[in-house]
Each structure stands twice: as C-alpha cells, then as structure tokens.
Design an enzyme around this catalytic site. Structure first.
Site: not given
Length: 286
Positions: A107, A247
C-alpha cells in the site's frame, strides 16, 4: 498532489506535513533533526514502541489517522509496534496472479520515473543517482534506460510488503545511514535516499528480469525487517515489514522489461503520486 486510480484527489496527512515544514524549514528544527535522526535515538524509540508502555498510543492514532480498522485483524496487540505491523484480513488485499501483470508490493503512493543514461532519477524536484541509493556503481549501470518505481508509505498505510513475482533472490545488503522522514517536504532539503538506512536485494524474477528491490527507513524507523535471505520466493508472498513510521520501497527495472500503467505514468509526469494497494496491477511485462 495525490490521486487515486479513479482520478480523484486524495487527502494527505496535513498535520504531519505542517510539523515537517517546521522541522525542515527552520534552523532550530534542523538542529533538532540532528538528534532525532541519530541511530541511537531511533533504537530507543523502537524499544519504547515495542514495550507495553506504548499501548496507550494506539487508540488516539487510529482516531487521528482515520484508519479503517474493519480491514485489519485488531486483536492481541502487546505494544504500538504490534498494532503498527497489524495484519490485513484475508481477502482484503487480493493479489493479481496473472504472470504478465506487474503488481504493487505494498500500500503506498507511487511515482514512476525513467532512469537516464547517467543513472539519475527525479523525485519531487530532487535528483538522485541510482548508484547513491545502492552504493554500487556497477549494479546501478545495469538499470540505465529502465524504470525506477518509488512506493512511499505514510504512517497510516499497511506496512507489510510482498514479492512482485516468483523467482530466486540474492542475499540482502544493508546500508547504514541517518534516518529521515520520506515525506516530500524533507526531499526539498535532503538527499533522503542517500542518507537514510536502507536494504536491498536483487530479485531474479520469472517475468520481469532482474529487479532490484530496496527498502528505505524513515525518521524513527530503526528496523527494516526482511524475512528471507538468499533463496526462492513466490508472487504475493510476504517479503517483510517496516516498524513504526513512514517508509519507502524502491523497485528498479531493466530497460524494456515492463510497461507501467498509463494513469501512473501520466500522474508521475505531472509530479502527482498515485494511490496503489498491495498486490494490485500497476503495469505489464514488456
């Protein structure tokens, strides 16, 4: 700007963006960042997020971020990190197993860029050499003329990632560095992908040639957790996870190996990120 696959403008985390502008946009903020991005501070934050003391942070974060908890297995959390790395419910992230289809490993908000003959690509107006990302000039040269795919995860995204195809992989190479947020605001002032800790491997895939997958840590993310060393892997199999924070996953493709979907190419050309989900089609085999 961020858009969904249907062309709608998506809402970003505005509170987070305001804080980052203060940190990266002032002298005092950048002094504070020297402390926040130190590996020792990241390790300390990681220990706290692994402890039971962090559990009270879970409910306020869910409310503040508007996370749809119906998609996740929401039980048995012993710490904030247990919640942060929560698993998706079965069937909520179906993986496209069509061999010729390129899938997203996670995602994220995706941009796709051509790698120039000098192995340079651009993200939000900042330029990066592939050799800086990998600290490997020889390997970087193999991807000239190919595509660099940047998958940026925000704190409310699902933080596990999968293999994009089946095949064999090399061992993981870890590169130590300072830990900065991967938010685009930070990209205006720092070469994030050169300074952050990161880990990469070469995936010898069945359908897309040799693909480099790199995971890049962010501010207060002390651990990139990859589950496998050298060996075989399967499309859709979980490759690893990030623990606490936003991230990035980077995929490098050789020339003439893939054709990204048109909406993603079009958005990327305009500096727009596209919302993609774990396992969904984002391109095809060339």
């Amino acid at each position: 700007m961020i858009k969904t696959r249907t062309g709608q403008v998506a809402v970003s985390n505005e509170k987070q963006n305001k804080l980052l502008k203060k940190l990266y946009g002032s002298v005092l903020g950048r002094v504070l960042l020297k402390t926040l991005t130190a590996p020792a501070v990241s390790r300390a934050a990681g220990c706290f997020m692994d402890s039971a003391l962090s559990k009270p942070l879970i409910k306020p974060f869910i409310k503040r971020s508007g996370i749809d908890t119906s998609q996740y297995v929401m039980s048995g959390f012993r710490s904030y990190n247990d919640f942060f790395t929560r698993r998706i419910k079965q069937g909520k992230r179906p993986v496209d197993f069509t061999p010729e289809h390129l899938i997203s490993p996670c995602d994220s908000k995706l941009t796709v860029h051509r790698i120039s003959s000098r192995s340079v690509f651009s993200i939000k107006g900042s330029r990066y050499r592939v050799s800086d990302l990998l600290c490997n000039e020889f390997l970087a040269k193999r991807y000239s003329g190919g595509y660099c795919c940047i998958f940026r995860l925000e704190v409310d995204d699902y933080h596990r990632y999968c293999y994009i195809d089946s095949g064999m992989k090399s061992d993981n190479t870890f590169i130590a560095g300072e830990l900065h947020t991967v938010n685009p605001i930070a990209l205006e002032r720092y070469n994030i992908y050169k300074r952050n800790c990161r880990e990469y491997t070469v995936l010898h895939t069945d359908n897309f040639g040799d693909v480099v997958q790199a995971e890049v840590g962010a501010m207060l993310v002390g651990r990139i957790v990859n589950l496998h060393g050298e060996g075989a892997f399967r499309r859709g199999e979980e490759k690893g996870r990030f623990e606490f924070g936003g991230s990035t996953v980077v995929l490098l493709f050789e020339k003439d190996s893939i054709v990204p979907d048109g909406d993603i190419l079009e958005n990327s050309a305009e500096g727009i990120e596209t919302v993609v989900k774990y396992g969904e089609k984002i391109g095809i085999k060339a």
